[in-house]
Scaffold this motif. Structure first.
Motif, PDB file in Angstrom:
ATOM      1  N   GLU A  29       0.958  50.620  14.974  1.00 16.38           N
ATOM      2  CA  GLU A  29       2.388  50.595  15.273  1.00 16.38           C
ATOM      3  C   GLU A  29       2.716  49.446  16.226  1.00 16.38           C
ATOM      4  N   ILE A  30       3.847  48.791  15.966  1.00 20.01           N
ATOM      5  CA  ILE A  30       4.315  47.746  16.880  1.00 20.01           C
ATOM      6  C   ILE A  30       5.507  48.292  17.654  1.00 20.01           C
ATOM      7  N   PHE A  31       5.312  48.443  18.963  1.00 24.62           N
ATOM      8  CA  PHE A  31       6.402  48.886  19.826  1.00 24.62           C
ATOM      9  C   PHE A  31       6.913  47.689  20.618  1.00 24.62           C
ATOM     10  N   VAL A  32       8.217  47.468  20.564  1.00 21.63           N
ATOM     11  CA  VAL A  32       8.796  46.334  21.292  1.00 21.63           C
ATOM     12  C   VAL A  32       9.725  46.849  22.387  1.00 21.63           C
ATOM     13  N   MET A  33       9.538  46.318  23.597  1.00 24.76           N
ATOM     14  CA  MET A  33      10.389  46.701  24.722  1.00 24.76           C
ATOM     15  C   MET A  33      11.307  45.540  25.068  1.00 24.76           C
ATOM     16  N   LEU A  34      12.610  45.783  24.942  1.00 24.05           N
ATOM     17  CA  LEU A  34      13.610  44.799  25.350  1.00 24.05           C
ATOM     18  C   LEU A  34      14.116  45.148  26.747  1.00 24.05           C
ATOM     19  N   GLY A  35      14.638  44.173  27.438  1.00 24.15           N
ATOM     20  CA  GLY A  35      15.210  44.454  28.747  1.00 24.15           C
ATOM     21  C   GLY A  35      15.523  43.166  29.468  1.00 24.15           C
ATOM     22  N   ALA A  36      16.544  43.202  30.303  1.00 24.26           N
ATOM     23  CA  ALA A  36      16.969  42.007  31.047  1.00 24.26           C
ATOM     24  C   ALA A  36      15.920  41.627  32.081  1.00 24.26           C
ATOM     25  N   ASN A  37      16.090  40.504  32.730  1.00 25.25           N
ATOM     26  CA  ASN A  37      15.217  40.110  33.837  1.00 25.25           C
ATOM     27  C   ASN A  37      15.235  41.217  34.878  1.00 25.25           C
ATOM     28  N   GLY A  38      14.043  41.598  35.305  1.00 24.40           N
ATOM     29  CA  GLY A  38      13.951  42.615  36.360  1.00 24.40           C
ATOM     30  C   GLY A  38      14.064  44.045  35.869  1.00 24.40           C
ATOM     31  N   ALA A  39      14.079  44.237  34.552  1.00 24.27           N
ATOM     32  CA  ALA A  39      14.246  45.594  34.003  1.00 24.27           C
ATOM     33  C   ALA A  39      13.021  46.477  34.242  1.00 24.27           C
ATOM     34  N   GLY A  40      11.853  45.843  34.397  1.00 17.63           N
ATOM     35  CA  GLY A  40      10.633  46.619  34.646  1.00 17.63           C
ATOM     36  C   GLY A  40       9.582  46.488  33.548  1.00 17.63           C
ATOM     37  N   LYS A  41       9.749  45.527  32.647  1.00 21.49           N
ATOM     38  CA  LYS A  41       8.830  45.373  31.519  1.00 21.49           C
ATOM     39  C   LYS A  41       7.431  44.962  31.980  1.00 21.49           C
ATOM     40  N   THR A  42       7.381  43.894  32.781  1.00 21.91           N
ATOM     41  CA  THR A  42       6.083  43.404  33.245  1.00 21.91           C
ATOM     42  C   THR A  42       5.394  44.445  34.135  1.00 21.91           C
ATOM     43  N   THR A  43       6.173  45.104  34.969  1.00 22.42           N
ATOM     44  CA  THR A  43       5.599  46.145  35.820  1.00 22.42           C
ATOM     45  C   THR A  43       4.963  47.236  34.951  1.00 22.42           C
ATOM     46  N   GLY A 204      12.322  49.954  22.259  1.00 31.26           N
ATOM     47  CA  GLY A 204      12.920  50.563  23.442  1.00 31.26           C
ATOM     48  C   GLY A 204      13.731  49.537  24.198  1.00 31.26           C
ATOM     49  N   ILE A 205      14.740  50.008  24.913  1.00 31.87           N
ATOM     50  CA  ILE A 205      15.488  49.129  25.807  1.00 31.87           C
ATOM     51  C   ILE A 205      15.346  49.680  27.219  1.00 31.87           C
ATOM     52  N   MET A 206      14.903  48.804  28.124  1.00 25.97           N
ATOM     53  CA  MET A 206      14.758  49.185  29.525  1.00 25.97           C
ATOM     54  C   MET A 206      15.874  48.573  30.336  1.00 25.97           C
ATOM     55  N   SER A 207      16.386  49.353  31.269  1.00 22.07           N
ATOM     56  CA  SER A 207      17.399  48.832  32.175  1.00 22.07           C
ATOM     57  C   SER A 207      17.152  49.444  33.543  1.00 22.07           C
ATOM     58  N   LYS A 208      16.990  48.595  34.530  1.00 24.33           N
ATOM     59  CA  LYS A 208      16.740  49.035  35.910  1.00 24.33           C
ATOM     60  C   LYS A 208      15.653  50.102  36.002  1.00 24.33           C
ATOM     61  N   GLY A 209      14.567  49.878  35.290  1.00 24.31           N
ATOM     62  CA  GLY A 209      13.417  50.777  35.379  1.00 24.31           C
ATOM     63  C   GLY A 209      13.463  51.968  34.449  1.00 24.31           C
ATOM     64  N   ASN A 210      14.601  52.192  33.812  1.00 25.48           N
ATOM     65  CA  ASN A 210      14.737  53.351  32.930  1.00 25.48           C
ATOM     66  C   ASN A 210      14.687  52.951  31.461  1.00 25.48           C
ATOM     67  N   VAL A 212      16.386  53.362  28.383  1.00 22.79           N
ATOM     68  CA  VAL A 212      17.746  53.849  28.116  1.00 22.79           C
ATOM     69  C   VAL A 212      18.038  53.996  26.625  1.00 22.79           C
ATOM     70  N   ALA A 213      17.193  53.423  25.780  1.00 24.50           N
ATOM     71  CA  ALA A 213      17.389  53.586  24.342  1.00 24.50           C
ATOM     72  C   ALA A 213      16.041  53.524  23.648  1.00 24.50           C
ATOM     73  N   LEU A 214      15.909  54.279  22.575  1.00 22.75           N
ATOM     74  CA  LEU A 214      14.667  54.307  21.802  1.00 22.75           C
ATOM     75  C   LEU A 214      15.061  54.405  20.333  1.00 22.75           C
ATOM     76  N   MET A 215      14.602  53.457  19.530  1.00 26.34           N
ATOM     77  CA  MET A 215      15.036  53.430  18.131  1.00 26.34           C
ATOM     78  C   MET A 215      13.858  53.345  17.181  1.00 26.34           C
ATOM     79  N   GLU A 216      14.000  53.989  16.028  1.00 28.95           N
ATOM     80  CA  GLU A 216      12.993  53.928  14.968  1.00 28.95           C
ATOM     81  C   GLU A 216      13.348  52.784  14.025  1.00 28.95           C
ATOM     82  N   ARG A 217      12.389  52.424  13.160  1.00 26.96           N
ATOM     83  CA  ARG A 217      12.566  51.286  12.247  1.00 26.96           C
ATOM     84  C   ARG A 217      13.869  51.379  11.422  1.00 26.96           C
ATOM     85  N   ASP A 218      14.137  52.522  10.843  1.00 27.77           N
ATOM     86  CA  ASP A 218      15.322  52.627   9.982  1.00 27.77           C
ATOM     87  C   ASP A 218      16.616  52.407  10.780  1.00 27.77           C
ATOM     88  N   GLU A 219      16.612  52.831  12.041  1.00 27.71           N
ATOM     89  CA  GLU A 219      17.802  52.592  12.877  1.00 27.71           C
ATOM     90  C   GLU A 219      17.892  51.122  13.279  1.00 27.71           C
TER      91      GLU A 219
END
Ligand SMILES: Nc1ncnc2c1ncn2[C@@H]1O[C@H](COP(=O)(O)OP(=O)(O)OP(=O)(O)O)[C@@H](O)[C@H]1O
Ligand SMILES: [Mg+2]
Length: 256
Positions: A29-43, A204-210, A212-219
Motif C-alpha cells: 500500500e502507498i500512503f501519502v501524507m499531505l500537509g503545509a509547512n510545519g504540519a508535522g510530517k517530518t516529525t 491523509g492531510i495533516m494540519s497543525k499536528g492533527n 484532519v482528513a483520510l481518504m481511500e483511492r476511490d475518493e
C-alpha cells in the motif's frame, strides 16, 4: 506493516508537532501524507524511524515497537529523504555495498547491486561513477536501490519528489510502483497534490499536528484534492489574515 498508535510529540513543552496520530499502512500500500509547512510530517517520520522519542504513543513496524525495541524494529525500515545521504567519493556501487552491509545484509554480490540499480533505472555507465557527480534524480534512484537491497518491508519517504523536474517526478512515481509491486508498505510525505492524487492508495492531510482528513483511492480519484487541501490547511492562515485585516481597518478609522 506499520501501525501508528496515539503517536504524540510535544517539543519544548509547548509545540504539539504531532497530536495523537493513529494510522496503519499495509504491505503493498502507498500512503501519502499531505500537509503545509510545519504540519508535522517530518516529525511523524522521525518518530517512526526512532530518530526522536515520542511524548506519548508509539509505532509498530512489522509488529515490533519502535520505542521498546528500536534496533529490532529498524531492521524492517528503509528511509529515503529529500536529500539522500550518500558518500560522494564512493561510486554508486560502493555506496550500495556500504549501506547494504550496514543494513545487515552481508551476502549481497556485485550482480545483486547491479540488478537493483537496473531496476531503479540507473544507466550502466553510472554504476562505477562517483556519486558526487550525480543529479538529484539519480541520487533518489540510488536511495531507492538501497531500500530494495535492504529488503525493508516498510519504506518511509520524506518529500522525495521535491526538487525533481517534471520528468524526474513522474519517473519517481514509477519507482514507487516498483516498491509497491514488491509488497512494501510505503509512507510518503509531500506537498505535491498532483502526484499524491496519482499515486496514493490512501491519503491523509495533516494540519497543525492533527490528521484532519483520510481518504481511500476511490475518493481520491473523484475528489477535488486541491480544494479539500485548501479547506483544511488554509484555515490557520485565514485566522491570521483576519486579524491583520482588522488591524488595518482600525488604523484607517483612526486616520479619518
Ligand atoms: N527539533 C525541534 N524543536 C522544536 N520544534 C520543532 C523541532 N522540529 C520541528 N519542530 C516544530 O514542529 C512542528 C512540525 O514540524 P515538521 O518539521 O514536522 O513539519 P513538516 O510537516 O515536516 O513541515 P515541512 O513541510 O516544512 O517539511 C513545527 O511547528 C516545527 O517548528
Ligand atoms: Mg518536513
Amino acid at each position: 506493516m506499520l501501525e501508528i498508535q496515539n503517536l504524540t510529540k510535544v517539543y519544548d513543552n509547548t509545540i504539539r508537532a504531532v497530536n495523537n496520530l493513529n494510522l496503519t499502512v499495509e504491505s503493498g500500500e502507498i500512503f501519502v501524507m499531505l500537509g503545509a509547512n510545519g504540519a508535522g510530517k517530518t516529525t511523524t517520520i522521525d518518530l517512526i524511524l526512532g530518530f526522536i522519542e515520542p511524548t506519548e504513543g508509539t509505532a509498530l513496524i512489522n509488529g515490533i515497537d519502535i520505542v521498546k525495541e528500536p534496533l529490532e524494529a529498524k531492521k524492517y525500515v528503509a528511509y529515503v529523504s529529500e536529500n539522500v545521504m550518500l558518500y560522494g567519493n564512493f561510486t554508486a556501487r560502493q555506496n550500495l555495498d556500504f549501506f547494504t552491509k550496514l543494513g545487515g545484509n552481508k551476502d549481497a554480490t556485485k550482480e545483486d547491486y547491479d540488478e537493483a540499480m537496473r531496476r531503479v533505472g540507473l544507466p550502466e555507465e553510472a554504476f562505477k561513477r562517483r556519486v558526487k557527480s550525480f543529479s538529484k534524480g539519480m541520487r533518489q534512484r540510488l536511495g531507492i536501490a538501497i531500500a530494495i537491497m535492504k529488503n525493508a518491508k516498510l519504506v518511509l519517504l520524506d518529500e522525495p519528489t521535491s526538487g525533481l523536474d517534471p520528468r524526474g517526478g513522474a519517473e519517481f512515481l514509477e519507482l514507487l510502483q516498483v516498491l509497491k509491486s514488491e509488497e512494501k508498505a510505503i509512507f510518503m510525505s509531500t506537498h505535491d497534490i498532483f502526484r499524491a492524487s496519482q499515486i496514493a492508495d490512501r491519503l491523509g492531510i495533516m494540519s497543525k499536528g492533527n490528521l484532519v482528513a483520510l481518504m481511500e483511492r476511490d475518493e481520491i480519484v473523484k475528489a477535488d484534492l486541491q480544494e479539500i487541501y485548501m479547506e483544511y490547511v488554509q484555515s490557520y492562515n485565514y485566522d491570521q489574515v483576519g486579524e491583520v485585516a482588522e488591524t488595518i481597518t482600525e488604523d484607517t478609522d483612526d486616520e479619518r
